[in-house]
Design an enzyme around this catalytic site. Structure first.
Site, PDB file in Angstrom:
ATOM      1  N   PRO A  73     -34.124  -7.521 -27.527  1.00  0.00           N
ATOM      2  CG  PRO A  73     -36.238  -7.686 -26.322  1.00  0.00           C
ATOM      3  CD  PRO A  73     -35.331  -6.881 -27.206  1.00  0.00           C
ATOM      4  CG  HIS A  74     -31.471 -11.788 -29.532  1.00  0.00           C
ATOM      5  ND1 HIS A  74     -31.007 -10.675 -29.158  1.00  0.00           N
ATOM      6  CD2 HIS A  74     -30.136 -12.699 -29.489  1.00  0.00           C
ATOM      7  CE1 HIS A  74     -29.639 -10.262 -28.792  1.00  0.00           C
ATOM      8  NE2 HIS A  74     -29.302 -11.378 -29.132  1.00  0.00           N
TER       9      HIS A  74
END
Length: 158
Positions: A73-74
């Site tokens: 996730p980013h």
């Protein structure tokens, strides 16, 4: 950082306090919040809710489950004051909706200030390339302390 992150960048980007060897929460959103809180506790997040919203918005656009048991996730958001990477592993795995259908057992979270577009891509691509190697993933699963996780990543991207 222009083409990739360097071994020297690891300490600044990925301090030991951003690494959890405890089992991750089993649900994706809870896992993302868990990783976010590691970065919040280090004082790098100025607005937790805005950072969480940016991560979840990015997650809703397309999966961050890249396959091979990896979730990344980013987000880019002005809710953080410097580029940060966090890590947790999961015995059972977390469903990040990856193309191969496998749950993520190694989860990295990248948060970069809004203005750090190039840096965001550099971190993501360096990390993704490193995690393509079976031995890197095996060593992350076997790591017994935070320093070992940092060393594995430092060696893998050098």
């Amino acid at each position: 950082m222009t083409d990739a992150i360097s071994a020297d960048d690891i300490e600044a980007l990925f301090p030991a306090t951003h690494i959890s060897l405890s089992d991750a929460p089993a649900e994706k959103e809870a896992c993302i919040e868990y990783l976010l809180d590691l970065v919040v506790e280090s004082g790098r997040v100025e607005d937790r809710e805005r950072a969480l919203d940016a991560l979840l918005e990015r997650e809703s656009e397309t999966t961050t489950g890249v396959g091979m048991g990896i979730g990344i996730p980013h987000a880019k958001t002005d809710a953080v004051n410097r580029p940060s990477l966090a890590f947790v592993r999961s015995e059972a795995g977390v469903d990040f909706g990856s193309m191969d259908g496998e749950p993520a057992t190694l989860v990295f979270m990248i948060l970069v200030p809004e203005a750090g577009g190039e840096e965001h891509l550099d971190i993501l691509s360096s990390l993704s390339r490193a995690l393509m190697h079976d031995d890197v993933r095996d060593r992350l699963h076997a790591a017994e302390d935070e320093a070992t996780v940092q060393d594995v990543l430092r060696e893998a991207i050098a």
